[in-house]
Structure formats: structure tokens, C-alpha cells
Design an enzyme around this catalytic site. Structure first.
Site, PDB file in Angstrom:
ATOM      1  CG  PHE A 128      -2.035   0.898   1.236  1.00  0.00           C
ATOM      2  CD1 PHE A 128      -3.094   0.704   0.353  1.00  0.00           C
ATOM      3  CD2 PHE A 128      -2.091   1.974   2.110  1.00  0.00           C
ATOM      4  CE1 PHE A 128      -4.182   1.554   0.349  1.00  0.00           C
ATOM      5  CE2 PHE A 128      -3.184   2.829   2.101  1.00  0.00           C
ATOM      6  CZ  PHE A 128      -4.230   2.629   1.220  1.00  0.00           C
ATOM      7  CG  ASP A 207      -0.749  -3.020   6.558  1.00  0.00           C
ATOM      8  OD1 ASP A 207      -1.876  -3.422   6.936  1.00  0.00           O
ATOM      9  OD2 ASP A 207      -0.527  -1.839   6.242  1.00  0.00           O
ATOM     10  CE1 TYR A 232     -10.053   2.148   6.139  1.00  0.00           C
ATOM     11  CE2 TYR A 232      -9.102   2.885   8.221  1.00  0.00           C
ATOM     12  CZ  TYR A 232      -9.011   2.720   6.850  1.00  0.00           C
ATOM     13  OH  TYR A 232      -7.877   3.124   6.204  1.00  0.00           O
ATOM     14  CE  LYS A 233      -8.505  -0.571   4.141  1.00  0.00           C
ATOM     15  NZ  LYS A 233      -7.058  -0.617   3.871  1.00  0.00           N
ATOM     16  NE  ARG A 382      -9.578  -2.109  -4.526  1.00  0.00           N
ATOM     17  CZ  ARG A 382      -9.147  -1.671  -3.344  1.00  0.00           C
ATOM     18  NH1 ARG A 382      -8.154  -2.291  -2.732  1.00  0.00           N
ATOM     19  NH2 ARG A 382      -9.722  -0.641  -2.762  1.00  0.00           N
TER      20      ARG A 382
HETATM   21  C1  LIG Z   1      -6.308   0.501   4.048  1.00  0.00           C
HETATM   22  C2  LIG Z   1      -4.859   0.292   4.269  1.00  0.00           C
HETATM   23  C3  LIG Z   1      -4.124   1.214   5.018  1.00  0.00           C
HETATM   24  C4  LIG Z   1      -4.767   2.476   5.534  1.00  0.00           C
HETATM   25  O1  LIG Z   1      -4.024   3.107   6.482  1.00  0.00           O
HETATM   26  P1  LIG Z   1      -4.615   4.302   7.352  1.00  0.00           P
HETATM   27  O2  LIG Z   1      -3.420   4.866   7.967  1.00  0.00           O
HETATM   28  O3  LIG Z   1      -5.571   3.690   8.330  1.00  0.00           O
HETATM   29  O4  LIG Z   1      -5.304   5.242   6.436  1.00  0.00           O
HETATM   30  C5  LIG Z   1      -2.785   0.932   5.245  1.00  0.00           C
HETATM   31  N1  LIG Z   1      -2.204  -0.187   4.753  1.00  0.00           N
HETATM   32  C6  LIG Z   1      -2.897  -1.086   4.016  1.00  0.00           C
HETATM   33  C7  LIG Z   1      -2.228  -2.325   3.514  1.00  0.00           C
HETATM   34  C8  LIG Z   1      -4.239  -0.865   3.748  1.00  0.00           C
HETATM   35  O5  LIG Z   1      -4.934  -1.746   3.018  1.00  0.00           O
END
Ligand SMILES: *Cc1c(COP(=O)(O)O)cnc(C)c1O
Length: 422
Positions: A128, A207, A232-233, A382
């Protein structure tokens, strides 16, 4: 004829679905809306709306400051313990705090300090982007004593497992990867990679944002050193809900939080002038816990626990397999390319499809078809299944409406220029 068979199959699969009753546990204001974005913002659990009312009215409204001594202070750990059950953490290894990005910063700096003299952080280009920015920022802040090696994935879909293994050497301090990657849903073999990195003396940070709540995770079994992830996912914790952070028990004594705030202090209410880290994972807290947002996480976590990870995973695999059958029958002939692994063992809970007109198609789906699409530059869409509330018939509907958009060229009415938030 074939199309009807697949539609009938959706009805049958919904009829046999052991988790079907969980759909009722979520708010569904627009019944005809097809929502395949649980990987971005999970649906609202009914119990959460209820819980927030109680926390606001009774806890904040009536108890006021007493709330801190009557439960609020323990929320990061109490909810962390529950969440820990979903990812194979032991008691005292996981807390809920801050955002995933901020937590990654905390653990990567802690990890680098645990491997002084080593000069490399290894990751991949499927990670990410925020994670890459954080790794770059950590290197800047530590005086550029490390370099970031971003190992490329040949096909942009599958994790570059063997190139990663070659990149990890005696200079490597940290291997940082997404367990399930956000674009293709490729899912690493956590135990195997962790072992390979640790054999070279490196520490490993996972992560779990796109995996937690849909992919079984065993941090303890894999021997993972650190982990972070979103709530939140697939956990439905609400927009911007606090993230989590895991530190393996054996490392906690020596791991130090660079954002050394008072909530990670041994005795915050002594108001001493010098920082002394709290024992255990609590030292990775920084500031005052966001009580309302923390309270909103618990019902979603409870729902996944009640359903059971094995059942959730089994349905997730069946649903993405069903979606792939639809893709083969209906979408591949219309020019959609599969951008996710075919092998369900290496796939998370979403399927990415590429199309040269993906951006305009996504706009048409949203505006005219009641399908909320997810578009990722340059040409990816997606489709995510959240087994607690996604039905097979919804998946069928999404594909049928997508076909309509293509066959009637509805997307041609939409601008090709991209918006800033997609
Ligand atoms: C959604 C996501 C994030 C989001 O990070 P925030 O700091 O909460 O905005 C980070 N890493 C991955 C792999 C994600 O899928």
C-alpha cells in the site's frame, strides 16, 4: 441459458449459506444497492448504532469524567484482546490505537532500533503506498542510515516471493509487507516468509489491513515480530476507526515507541517529567484513546468472532470462486482481464479486474446501476466480498449490471478525466 444457470446457482448457494443470518446484523438502507466494497469501508452493524447511542448518552452524557476510570482507559487493550483472537495474538500482544500508517511508523522505527548496524528495509511494489511513504519517512527521520529496497512483482499481481527471498540478506533490518495486497488480493504465506527473513536475522512487520476478518491469520504460529492493520474494512469499525498494533511478547521489553506519549508511560497520572515506558504492548500507545471510535469497533469484531474465522474464510473462497466463474462466462469475453490470483489459497476476499475503460465503466455503474464500484488507477476495478453480508445474488447482480454497461456502451457518456478521490 448459461446465464440463467448461474443466476439459479446464486439462489441455491444463498439458500444453503450457513452465514446468511448475519446479513440481518447490518444496516441496509438501500436494499437494491449492490455494495462490494467491504474492503474499503465495511457496512454498519446494527449493534454499533445502538452501542454509540449508549456510549454517548449514558457514558459521556451521564458519567462524564468518571468514564475514564470506569472502562474507557482499558478500551485499547480490552478490544485489542478480542481482536487478537482473530489474528492469533496472545494476551497482551495487541492494542488498538491511531491509524495503520501511524502504527507502522511506530513499529518500523522500533524494529530498526532493534537491529542496529543493519542498513536495509525490504518491501515490494504491491504494498500500500502509504506503507511505502511511512517506510521512507522513517528512513528520513533516522538520518538516512537505511535504504528501502522495493522488490517489483513481475506481473503486478503475485507477490515476488523468490526475488524477496534473494533480497533479504545480512544487511536487512526489516521485511515489511502487506499480508493481502490491496490491488490484486495476493496473499503471502506469512509463516514461510517470516521464517526466511528471521533466518537472516531480520525482523518482520505484517500489515493485515486487507486480510483481518476474512483471511485466517496466526501471528503466533508464524512467529511474526510486528503487525499493524485497519479495523474499518472487513471488521466494520466505521470510517477512520482506529487501527491495531501487535508486538510479539518476546520483543516487548526491548522495543521502544518513537511516539512516546503519556498513554504509553508507566504511570501517566503521576505527571512525572521523564518518560518511562509502560510494560508490555501498552507502551505503544501515544495519546488519549478515541473512546467513541473505539466503542464502535467492538460490535463488528464480535460478529466475526461469532461467525467463526473458518466459516468466514470458507464462504469468502466460495464467493470469489463464484465471481471468477461469472467472470469467465460473461466478462472475459467483454475484455475484462483477471488481475487477481487464480489460486484461492493465495487470494484474499476481493477480485480485481482490468479493463481499458475501467474508469468510465465505474462511473456508469455508480450513477445508473446502483453498484458501488471501486476503481484503482490506471484501469482496475475491485469487487470485494464480505462474507457476513454479501450474498451470491448480489455478486450475480453486479456482474449482470456490468454486462449491461458494456453491451449498451453506457460508459461512453462519462468523462475520461479522473477525479482526485477514486
Ligand atoms: C487501508 C490500508 C491502510 C490504511 O491506512 P490508514 O493509515 O488507516 O489510512 C494501510 N495499509 C494497508 C495495507 C491498507 O490496506
Amino acid at each position: 441459458m448459461k446465464a440463467d444457470t448461474l443466476q439459479e446457482q446464486a439462489r441455491q448457494l444463498d439458500g444453503q449459506d450457513e452465514l446468511a443470518s448475519f446479513r440481518q446484523a447490518f444496516v441496509r438502507e438501500a436494499p437494491e444497492l449492490v455494495y462490494l466494497l467491504g474492503n474499503s469501508l465495511g457496512r454498519l452493524p446494527r449493534a454499533t448504532a445502538q452501542r454509540l447511542q449508549t456510549v454517548v448518552r449514558e457514558e459521556w452524557g451521564e458519567r462524564l469524567i468518571r468514564g475514564w476510570s470506569e472502562g474507557w482507559m482499558d478500551l485499547p487493550q480490552r478490544i485489542g484482546e478480542k481482536l487478537g483472537e482473530l489474528v492469533g495474538a496472545r494476551q497482551g500482544e495487541l492494542i488498538v490505537a491511531d491509524s495503520t500508517s501511524a502504527n507502522l511508523y511506530k513499529v518500523v522505527v522500533a524494529a530498526l532500533r532493534l537491529r542496529p548496524g543493519r542498513t536495509k528495509i525490504v518491501t515490494d511494489d504491491l504494498n500500500f503506498p502509504s506503507d511505502l511513504y511511512i517506510l521512507q519517512g522513517a528512513i528520513e527521520a533516522s538520518g538516512k542510515r537505511h535504504q528501502l529496497q522495493i522488490v517489483p512483482a513481475d506481473d503486478g499481481i503475485h507477490g515476488p516471493v523468490s526475488t524477496l527471498a534473494d533480497a533479504i540478506d545480512e544487511e536487512t533490518a526489516v521485511l515489511a509487507l502487506s499480508h493481502t495486497v490491496f490491488k490484486s488480493a495476493y496473499t503471502y504465506d506469512m509463516a514461510a516468509l517470516t521464517k526466511q527473513a528471521q533466518e537472516k536475522g531480520a525482523l518482520v512487520i505484517w500489515d493485515l489491513s486487507h486480510a483481518v476478518g476474512v483471511v485466517p491469520i496466526d501471528l503466533q504460529g508464524a512467529g511474526a515480530d510486528f503487525a499493524v492493520g485497519c479495523t474499518y474494512k472487513y471488521l466494520s469499525g466505521g470510517p477512520g476507526a482506529p487501527a491495531f498494533l501487535y508486538v510479539r511478547a518476546g520483543l516487548q521489553e526491548d522495543a521502544h515507541n518513537p511516539l512516546s506519549g503519556w498513554m504509553g508511560q508507566e504511570r501517566p497520572f503521576d505527571f512525572g517529567l521523564a518518560y518511562e515506558p509502560a510494560g508490555g504492548v501498552r507502551r505503544f500507545l501515544t495519546g488519549t484513546p478515541p473512546v467513541l471510535s473505539l466503542a464502535a469497533i467492538e460490535p463488528g469484531v464480535d460478529l466475526v468472532l461469532a461467525a467463526g474465522m473458518a466459516q468466514v474464510r470458507a464462504k469468502s473462497v466460495r464467493q470469489t470462486e463464484y465471481l471468477l466463474t461469472l467472470w469467465e462466462e460473461k466478462l472475459e469475453p467483454l475484455g475484462f482481464a483477471l488481475r487477481s490470483p487464480r489460486d484461492s489459497k493465495r487470494r484474499g476476499s476481493h477480485v480485481a479486474l482490468g479493463h481499458p475503460e475501467a474508469w468510465r465503466i465505474a462511473q456508469a455503474l455508480k450513477a445508473e446501476m446502483g453498484v458501488v464500484p471501486d476503481f484503482r488507477r490506471p484501469d482496475n476495478m475491485r469487487f470485494s466480498v464480505a462474507p457476513l453480508y454479501t450474498s451470491y445474488q448480489e455478486i450475480y447482480e453486479a456482474v449482470a449490471r456490468l454486462q449491461t454497461v458494456i453491451e449498451h456502451k453506457l460508459y461512453e457518456n462519462y468523462p475520461a478525466e479522473m477525479a482526485t478521490v477514486t
